[in-house]
Design a protein around this motif. Structure first.
Motif, PDB file in Angstrom:
ATOM      1  N   ASP A 172      75.271  -8.415  85.500  1.00 46.30           N
ATOM      2  CA  ASP A 172      74.440  -9.614  85.688  1.00 46.30           C
ATOM      3  C   ASP A 172      73.573  -9.943  84.481  1.00 46.30           C
ATOM      4  O   ASP A 172      72.495 -10.501  84.617  1.00 46.30           O
ATOM      5  N   ARG A 206      73.559 -13.724  84.174  1.00 48.03           N
ATOM      6  CA  ARG A 206      72.892 -14.241  85.371  1.00 48.03           C
ATOM      7  C   ARG A 206      71.382 -14.064  85.268  1.00 48.03           C
ATOM      8  O   ARG A 206      70.609 -14.987  85.541  1.00 48.03           O
ATOM      9  N   GLU A 224      72.158 -21.508  89.506  1.00 53.27           N
ATOM     10  CA  GLU A 224      73.173 -20.516  89.860  1.00 53.27           C
ATOM     11  C   GLU A 224      74.435 -21.204  90.367  1.00 53.27           C
ATOM     12  O   GLU A 224      75.558 -20.827  89.992  1.00 53.27           O
ATOM     13  N   LEU A 267      79.765 -17.542  86.428  1.00 52.34           N
ATOM     14  CA  LEU A 267      79.416 -16.562  87.458  1.00 52.34           C
ATOM     15  C   LEU A 267      80.455 -16.636  88.569  1.00 52.34           C
ATOM     16  O   LEU A 267      81.098 -17.665  88.760  1.00 52.34           O
ATOM     17  N   SER A 313      75.650 -13.709  93.178  1.00 51.90           N
ATOM     18  CA  SER A 313      76.730 -13.875  92.210  1.00 51.90           C
ATOM     19  C   SER A 313      76.665 -12.767  91.170  1.00 51.90           C
ATOM     20  O   SER A 313      75.689 -12.008  91.102  1.00 51.90           O
ATOM     21  N   TYR A 314      77.717 -12.696  90.338  1.00 50.37           N
ATOM     22  CA  TYR A 314      77.734 -11.732  89.239  1.00 50.37           C
ATOM     23  C   TYR A 314      78.503 -12.347  88.067  1.00 50.37           C
ATOM     24  O   TYR A 314      79.236 -13.332  88.227  1.00 50.37           O
ATOM     25  N   ASP A 315      78.330 -11.758  86.873  1.00 51.78           N
ATOM     26  CA  ASP A 315      78.938 -12.308  85.667  1.00 51.78           C
ATOM     27  C   ASP A 315      80.458 -12.216  85.720  1.00 51.78           C
ATOM     28  O   ASP A 315      81.018 -11.182  86.091  1.00 51.78           O
TER      29      ASP A 315
END
Length: 582
Positions: A162, A165, A175, A184, A192-194
């Motif tokens: 992240d 993020r 986001e 993301l 969420s995550y990268d």
């Protein structure tokens, strides 16, 4: 509104733009009566069916059905999305596109623009590269200098989940935007995550230099080796080419553009002075790619591996390029030894040896016949006929001119039909006639039946400036039980005391179901029966009022009991109806 761009600005932009001048700068037009015509730039044809109306500020191809105004032409011909097409037209007139919701320049915010977010992501990856020795060592190991890394804004996505993020996300709206942009990945339970982790990052720029996506190259042996941005509202990989922006920055009119398969190939070649290479983005070279390249240069060279996969990719590129091979345009192919890619070849042998390979590249005609004659026995009539039919089907896709004639001559030599070229022409014309019959059948099957309402709408759309002079129609027509009456009244409301061209009017209906139907009506021939359009418009309005009178009379006469008001209305309608039918 069209997106965030004020409709008033779009109206003014179309008013300033001469569609004939715009299209003629890309496709040579010839005067034909009150309109202009050319062979359609969107499909291959022998005789011109592409018509441009200066009065309507609208174009239409009677062959393939392509149509639109100046913005639509920029979108279709230049492969642009709507905002970019508006931006390009605005640049031609020295205008700046206004934005109803400007983004903040000091940091991410809910109103942040997509392109600004991608630029922030680029800077984030560049900053991460400075403190990532393993990434720096990788780039040095590939022989890249700091100057070329900076030139292509190459960066590094750290291995955490992240980093991006945490840096860019300041609100739920931001986001959501980053998820939409493919930076993301949303979690099922929220959050969420990268998307990109532990990868060398190559920013992909559009023709205006804006970052629209990324290609990420894994550092080690992980998979996938390259990870590209997914399709997003601003990134369509089948329409974009990595490195094209940099090529056009260095060469106003590049004499040659080289297509290679990877980001690293483009960067390495640029470092060695071959600064006219581009790469497709994890896809085959598409028709849109070829169309874009032939608008930029007169010679395209495709460089692929010499294995079966490379030759298959070359064949797909050739098939997609055929409609763009107008006279003065050339396509060539280079197949490198299997142990080399452009990056490794130029490092081992140098720029001179690499460019000599480009100079000696195989012509598209030689490659085409090499492929077609593979596995064919040309000593027998069956093999000759198969080659003739397959080759002619491809040659017909090449625009009429020297290139097409050269291919036909070469085919005649391949078949040893030099003394019987008439036979070849007969096959060609038979295929042409079959295609025309299919097109005619398809066109007739989609013919529009003209009802009174449709004819009225067609007259309004084709002659909006005269329609703007009509008096306001009575409100009672809103209750007319005829399909399309709402659209007709809406058109007249738009035009009331606000004359505009057909192209401007239809822009208000872009991307709507009604808009597509209106565009069809704008193209219909023989809607008007005379030269007095104003009188025809007034007559059709009178007929609509008569139709309303008839419908209302029928409705009242079907009633068993009427109120006093309804009886009075019936008497009035009977009087009006008798008067209108005299």
């Amino acid at each position: 509104m069209a997106g965030k761009i004020p409709q008033s600005f779009i109206d003014d932009l179309l008013n300033r733009t001469d569609i004939v001048e715009l299209i003629d700068s890309r496709v040579h037009l010839k005067k034909a009566g009150k309109n202009y015509q050319a062979c359609c730039p969107f499909h291959n044809e022998k005789s011109p069916s592409f018509s441009v109306s200066p009065e309507k500020q609208f174009y239409h191809c009677f062959g393939c059905g392509a149509h639109g105004n100046a913005i639509g032409f920029m979108m279709e011909y230049d492969g642009l999305n709507f905002p970019d097409a508006v931006g390009e037209l605005a640049n031609l007139h020295g205008l700046t596109v206004p934005n109803d919701q400007p983004f903040h320049s000091q940091g991410p915010a809910p109103s942040a623009d997509h392109y600004q977010l991608m630029e922030w992501a680029t800077r984030y990856f560049q900053n991460q590269l400075k403190t990532a020795p393993q990434a720096i060592d990788y780039l040095k190991g590939r022989g890249l200098t700091g100057e070329i890394v900076k030139q292509f804004a190459i960066g590094y996505a750290p291995g955490g989940w992240d980093g991006l993020r945490q840096t860019l996300v300041r609100s739920a709206a931001t986001e959501a935007q980053l998820i939409e942009l493919g930076m993301l990945i949303g979690r099922d339970g929220g959050g969420s995550y990268d998307r990109f982790r532990d990868r060398i990052m190559f920013p992909i720029r559009d023709r205006r230099g804006r970052v629209i996506g990324f290609g990420g190259r894994v550092l080690g042996d992980g998979t996938p080796k390259y990870l590209n941005s997914p399709e997003t509202p601003i990134f369509h990989k089948g329409k974009e080419l990595f490195g094209l922006y940099q090529v056009k920055e260095r060469h106003r009119t590049p004499a040659r553009i080289l297509i290679v398969e990877g980001y690293m190939d483009v960067v390495a070649l640029a470092q060695f002075g071959v600064d006219y290479a581009v790469a497709s983005l994890g896809t085959s070279t598409t028709a849109d790619h070829m169309h874009l390249l032939f608008r930029t240069t007169s010679e395209v060279v495709c460089c692929y591996d010499g294995d079966n996969a490379g030759r298959e990719a070359a064949w797909r590129a050739l098939e997609n390029a055929l409609p763009g091979l107008q006279d003065g345009k050339d396509l060539r192919f280079v197949f490198l030894p299997q142990e080399h890619d452009p990056d490794s070849f130029i490092r081992e042998y140098g720029r001179g040896a690499f460019e000599q390979k480009l100079d000696d590249a195989q012509s598209y005609a030689d490659f085409l016949f090499e492929r077609l004659t593979r596995d064919l026995n040309l000593s027998g009539e069956a093999g000759q006929n198969e080659l003739a039919n397959k080759a002619i089907a491809l040659i017909r896709r090449v625009p009429e001119g020297f290139n097409r004639e050269s291919l036909l001559t070469k085919l005649s030599v391949q078949l040893r039909w030099g003394e019987n070229e008439k036979r070849l022409r007969e096959i060609f014309h038979r295929q042409e006639q079959e295609a025309q019959q299919t097109a005619t059948t398809h066109k007739n099957s989609g013919k529009i039946k003209l009802t009174l309402i449709r004819r009225a709408i067609a007259l309004i759309v084709q002659h909006p400036q005269q329609a703007a002079l009509l008096p306001s129609l009575p409100d009672v027509l809103k209750s007319l039980k005829e399909p399309g009456i709402e659209v007709l009244l809406s058109l007249l409301t738009q035009l009331h005391n606000n004359p505009m061209s057909t192209g401007q009017l239809l822009e208000h209906w872009r991307d709507t179901r009604e808009g597509r139907a209106l565009a069809q009506l704008a193209m219909l021939d023989e809607v008007a029966v005379g030269d007095n359009i104003q009188q025809e418009l007034e007559d059709v309005c009178d007929r609509l009022l008569d139709l309303y009178l008839q419908q209302r009379l029928d409705s009242l006469l079907q009633k068993n009991q009427m109120s006093l008001e309804e009886k009075q209305e019936l008497q009035f309608l009977l009087t009006e109806y008798k008067r209108s039918t005299k």
